[in-house]
Motif scaffolding. Structure first.
Motif, PDB file in Angstrom:
ATOM      1  N   GLY A  35      -3.758   4.712 -12.757  1.00  0.00           N
ATOM      2  CA  GLY A  35      -2.705   5.853 -13.149  1.00  0.00           C
ATOM      3  C   GLY A  35      -1.896   6.545 -12.041  1.00  0.00           C
ATOM      4  N   PHE A  36      -2.330   6.467 -10.682  1.00  0.00           N
ATOM      5  CA  PHE A  36      -1.318   6.760  -9.966  1.00  0.00           C
ATOM      6  C   PHE A  36      -1.111   6.010  -8.758  1.00  0.00           C
ATOM      7  CE2 PHE A  36      -5.328   9.204  -9.162  1.00  0.00           C
ATOM      8  CZ  PHE A  36      -5.832   8.971  -7.778  1.00  0.00           C
ATOM      9  N   ARG A  37      -1.111   4.476  -9.201  1.00  0.00           N
ATOM     10  CA  ARG A  37      -0.584   3.476  -8.513  1.00  0.00           C
ATOM     11  C   ARG A  37       0.485   2.584  -9.405  1.00  0.00           C
ATOM     12  NH1 ARG A  37      -3.216   1.984  -4.048  1.00  0.00           N
ATOM     13  NH2 ARG A  37      -3.082  -0.409  -4.808  1.00  0.00           N
ATOM     14  N   PRO A  38       1.711   3.280  -9.735  1.00  0.00           N
ATOM     15  CA  PRO A  38       2.534   2.603 -10.351  1.00  0.00           C
ATOM     16  C   PRO A  38       2.964   1.332  -9.854  1.00  0.00           C
ATOM     17  CG  PRO A  38       3.525   4.238  -9.250  1.00  0.00           C
ATOM     18  CD  PRO A  38       2.212   4.282  -8.849  1.00  0.00           C
ATOM     19  N   GLN A  39       3.385   0.463 -10.904  1.00  0.00           N
ATOM     20  CA  GLN A  39       4.206  -0.687 -10.354  1.00  0.00           C
ATOM     21  C   GLN A  39       5.579  -0.276 -10.002  1.00  0.00           C
ATOM     22  OE1 GLN A  39       4.355  -4.590 -12.717  1.00  0.00           O
ATOM     23  NE2 GLN A  39       6.306  -3.768 -13.193  1.00  0.00           N
ATOM     24  N   VAL A  40       6.191  -0.746  -8.950  1.00  0.00           N
ATOM     25  CA  VAL A  40       7.564  -0.399  -8.514  1.00  0.00           C
ATOM     26  C   VAL A  40       8.526  -1.746  -8.845  1.00  0.00           C
ATOM     27  CG1 VAL A  40       9.063   0.656  -6.700  1.00  0.00           C
ATOM     28  CG2 VAL A  40       6.556   0.963  -7.022  1.00  0.00           C
ATOM     29  N   SER A  41       9.546  -1.347  -9.626  1.00  0.00           N
ATOM     30  CA  SER A  41      10.665  -2.366  -9.831  1.00  0.00           C
ATOM     31  C   SER A  41      12.058  -1.793  -9.600  1.00  0.00           C
ATOM     32  CB  SER A  41      10.554  -2.976 -11.376  1.00  0.00           C
ATOM     33  OG  SER A  41       9.270  -2.846 -11.876  1.00  0.00           O
ATOM     34  N   SER A  42      12.854  -2.848  -9.292  1.00  0.00           N
ATOM     35  CA  SER A  42      14.570  -2.525  -9.407  1.00  0.00           C
ATOM     36  C   SER A  42      14.950  -2.264 -10.851  1.00  0.00           C
ATOM     37  CB  SER A  42      15.184  -3.730  -8.742  1.00  0.00           C
ATOM     38  OG  SER A  42      15.288  -4.966  -9.613  1.00  0.00           O
ATOM     39  N   LEU A  43      15.949  -1.591 -10.844  1.00  0.00           N
ATOM     40  CA  LEU A  43      16.839  -1.568 -12.045  1.00  0.00           C
ATOM     41  C   LEU A  43      16.863  -2.846 -13.016  1.00  0.00           C
ATOM     42  CD1 LEU A  43      19.050   1.307 -11.380  1.00  0.00           C
ATOM     43  CD2 LEU A  43      16.839   1.662 -12.213  1.00  0.00           C
ATOM     44  N   LYS A  44      16.941  -3.899 -12.183  1.00  0.00           N
ATOM     45  CA  LYS A  44      17.195  -5.232 -12.853  1.00  0.00           C
ATOM     46  C   LYS A  44      16.148  -5.835 -13.229  1.00  0.00           C
ATOM     47  CE  LYS A  44      21.374  -6.251 -10.125  1.00  0.00           C
ATOM     48  NZ  LYS A  44      21.862  -6.982  -9.040  1.00  0.00           N
ATOM     49  N   GLY A  45      14.742  -5.113 -12.883  1.00  0.00           N
ATOM     50  CA  GLY A  45      13.406  -5.501 -13.340  1.00  0.00           C
ATOM     51  C   GLY A  45      12.568  -6.300 -12.446  1.00  0.00           C
ATOM     52  N   GLU A  46      13.076  -6.698 -11.055  1.00  0.00           N
ATOM     53  CA  GLU A  46      12.526  -7.373 -10.182  1.00  0.00           C
ATOM     54  C   GLU A  46      11.297  -6.529  -9.551  1.00  0.00           C
ATOM     55  OE1 GLU A  46      13.138  -8.916  -5.744  1.00  0.00           O
ATOM     56  OE2 GLU A  46      14.823  -8.065  -6.532  1.00  0.00           O
ATOM     57  N   ILE A  47      10.040  -6.961  -9.790  1.00  0.00           N
ATOM     58  CA  ILE A  47       8.839  -6.333  -9.317  1.00  0.00           C
ATOM     59  C   ILE A  47       9.103  -6.202  -7.732  1.00  0.00           C
ATOM     60  CG2 ILE A  47       6.347  -6.103  -8.956  1.00  0.00           C
ATOM     61  CD1 ILE A  47       6.338  -7.442 -11.703  1.00  0.00           C
ATOM     62  N   ILE A  48       9.129  -5.011  -7.072  1.00  0.00           N
ATOM     63  CA  ILE A  48       8.939  -4.843  -5.543  1.00  0.00           C
ATOM     64  C   ILE A  48       7.542  -4.830  -5.213  1.00  0.00           C
ATOM     65  CG2 ILE A  48       9.982  -3.674  -3.863  1.00  0.00           C
ATOM     66  CD1 ILE A  48      12.289  -2.954  -6.004  1.00  0.00           C
ATOM     67  N   ILE A  49       7.076  -3.702  -5.515  1.00  0.00           N
ATOM     68  CA  ILE A  49       5.466  -3.597  -5.413  1.00  0.00           C
ATOM     69  C   ILE A  49       4.779  -3.586  -6.876  1.00  0.00           C
ATOM     70  CG2 ILE A  49       3.997  -1.885  -4.088  1.00  0.00           C
ATOM     71  CD1 ILE A  49       6.435  -0.831  -2.823  1.00  0.00           C
ATOM     72  N   PRO A  50       3.687  -4.358  -6.616  1.00  0.00           N
ATOM     73  CA  PRO A  50       2.836  -4.435  -7.867  1.00  0.00           C
ATOM     74  C   PRO A  50       1.971  -3.162  -8.142  1.00  0.00           C
ATOM     75  CG  PRO A  50       2.395  -6.188  -6.491  1.00  0.00           C
ATOM     76  CD  PRO A  50       3.240  -5.455  -5.910  1.00  0.00           C
ATOM     77  N   GLU A  51       1.665  -2.535  -6.865  1.00  0.00           N
ATOM     78  CA  GLU A  51       0.979  -1.075  -7.079  1.00  0.00           C
ATOM     79  C   GLU A  51       1.215  -0.248  -5.867  1.00  0.00           C
ATOM     80  OE1 GLU A  51      -3.098  -2.584  -7.214  1.00  0.00           O
ATOM     81  OE2 GLU A  51      -3.172  -1.866  -9.258  1.00  0.00           O
ATOM     82  N   MET A  52       1.467   0.873  -5.942  1.00  0.00           N
ATOM     83  CA  MET A  52       2.072   1.859  -4.743  1.00  0.00           C
ATOM     84  C   MET A  52       1.319   3.262  -5.020  1.00  0.00           C
ATOM     85  SD  MET A  52       5.815   3.178  -3.670  1.00  0.00           S
ATOM     86  CE  MET A  52       5.983   4.195  -5.054  1.00  0.00           C
ATOM     87  N   THR A  53       0.379   3.636  -4.300  1.00  0.00           N
ATOM     88  CA  THR A  53      -0.371   4.613  -4.409  1.00  0.00           C
ATOM     89  C   THR A  53       0.658   5.863  -4.157  1.00  0.00           C
ATOM     90  OG1 THR A  53      -2.144   3.772  -3.569  1.00  0.00           O
ATOM     91  CG2 THR A  53      -2.192   6.147  -3.460  1.00  0.00           C
ATOM     92  N   ILE A  54       0.561   6.784  -4.943  1.00  0.00           N
ATOM     93  CA  ILE A  54       1.604   8.331  -4.875  1.00  0.00           C
ATOM     94  C   ILE A  54       1.127   9.355  -4.759  1.00  0.00           C
ATOM     95  CG2 ILE A  54       3.498   6.997  -6.010  1.00  0.00           C
ATOM     96  CD1 ILE A  54       2.210   9.461  -7.953  1.00  0.00           C
ATOM     97  N   LEU A  55       1.485  10.313  -4.132  1.00  0.00           N
ATOM     98  CA  LEU A  55       1.106  11.749  -4.049  1.00  0.00           C
ATOM     99  C   LEU A  55       1.838  12.630  -4.891  1.00  0.00           C
ATOM    100  CD1 LEU A  55       0.403  11.780  -0.323  1.00  0.00           C
ATOM    101  CD2 LEU A  55      -1.440  11.429  -1.919  1.00  0.00           C
ATOM    102  N   LEU A  56       1.182  13.654  -5.393  1.00  0.00           N
ATOM    103  CA  LEU A  56       1.958  14.694  -6.150  1.00  0.00           C
ATOM    104  C   LEU A  56       2.154  15.792  -5.095  1.00  0.00           C
ATOM    105  CD1 LEU A  56       0.063  15.188  -9.365  1.00  0.00           C
ATOM    106  CD2 LEU A  56       2.284  14.101  -9.220  1.00  0.00           C
ATOM    107  N   VAL A  57       3.327  16.587  -5.020  1.00  0.00           N
ATOM    108  CA  VAL A  57       3.535  17.537  -3.883  1.00  0.00           C
ATOM    109  C   VAL A  57       3.457  19.055  -4.517  1.00  0.00           C
ATOM    110  CG1 VAL A  57       5.295  18.328  -2.223  1.00  0.00           C
ATOM    111  CG2 VAL A  57       5.110  15.780  -2.729  1.00  0.00           C
ATOM    112  N   PRO A  58       2.610  19.693  -4.004  1.00  0.00           N
ATOM    113  CA  PRO A  58       2.543  21.228  -4.639  1.00  0.00           C
ATOM    114  C   PRO A  58       3.989  21.628  -4.485  1.00  0.00           C
ATOM    115  CG  PRO A  58       0.691  20.707  -3.370  1.00  0.00           C
ATOM    116  CD  PRO A  58       1.690  19.416  -3.044  1.00  0.00           C
ATOM    117  N   ASN A  59       4.214  22.669  -5.194  1.00  0.00           N
ATOM    118  CA  ASN A  59       5.456  23.651  -5.265  1.00  0.00           C
ATOM    119  C   ASN A  59       5.427  24.316  -3.905  1.00  0.00           C
ATOM    120  OD1 ASN A  59       6.546  23.003  -7.778  1.00  0.00           O
ATOM    121  ND2 ASN A  59       5.111  24.568  -8.710  1.00  0.00           N
TER     122      ASN A  59
END
Length: 188
Positions: A35-59
């Motif tokens: 759930g914190f490894r989203p698939q990343v796509s272009s707006l045209k639907g091309e998959i750029i990265i199947p899974e990218m680990t993301i971080l939440l940033v505290p305020n």
């Protein structure tokens, strides 16, 4: 079906992300969950990265950044720093979702062609999915400057898991456009 405001959808997403991170830290030794490894796509639907680990940033990331930095610099035993950091993250770090901004970051190696491509696209789609919950977020992408507080927070957080991460790593910021966000099922 009740339609949530953009603010309510944002709050639901951040709360969902915090719950997943609590589980990862408390039950899975900090291993990233799907759930914190989203698939990343272009707006045209091309998959750029199947899974990218993301971080939440505290305020206000100054406190956690200082903690991670202190733990990593006080010892040569990375395992000791990792365990202290994991304990910190597993305690109450993700307990209050309202303490987090909607800025999402990802760390890449210096000179990453993928990071360069994402920055040039300027807008990408992030598709999150876990436990029958999905979110699709259209996000503005930008490269964070060397002294940006979100960049520092991301680097020191990631160094708990990768002690060889250099100061020259690329950190990208992803800012969701909540007006165009989608969820399935719809929260609420």
């Amino acid at each position: 079906m009740k339609r949530l405001s953009n603010s309510e959808l944002k709050s639901n997403f951040i709360a969902w992300q915090c719950r997943l991170r609590q589980m990862a830290m408390r039950d899975h030794g900090g291993t990233p969950m799907p759930g914190f490894r989203p698939q990343v796509s272009s707006l045209k639907g091309e998959i750029i990265i199947p899974e990218m680990t993301i971080l939440l940033v505290p305020n206000n990331p100054e406190e956690s950044t200082a903690f991670f930095k202190f733990q990593l610099q006080k010892t040569n035993d990375h395992r000791q720093a990792f365990e202290a950091g994991l304990k910190y993250l597993a305690a109450d770090f993700y307990q209050l979702p309202e303490l987090f901004s909607d800025e999402i970051t990802a760390v890449f190696a210096k000179g990453s062609a993928i990071a360069e491509r994402l920055a040039k696209l300027k807008t990408v789609l992030l598709d999150f999915e876990q436990y029958a919950q999905r979110y699709r977020l259209s996000c503005a992408v930008k490269r964070l400057a060397p002294r940006d507080i979100s960049r520092e927070a991301s680097l020191w957080h990631n160094r708990l898991f990768n002690p060889n991460l250099g100061n020259d790593a690329e950190v990208l910021s992803f800012r969701p456009n909540w007006k165009n966000a989608m969820a399935e099922p719809w929260p609420g």
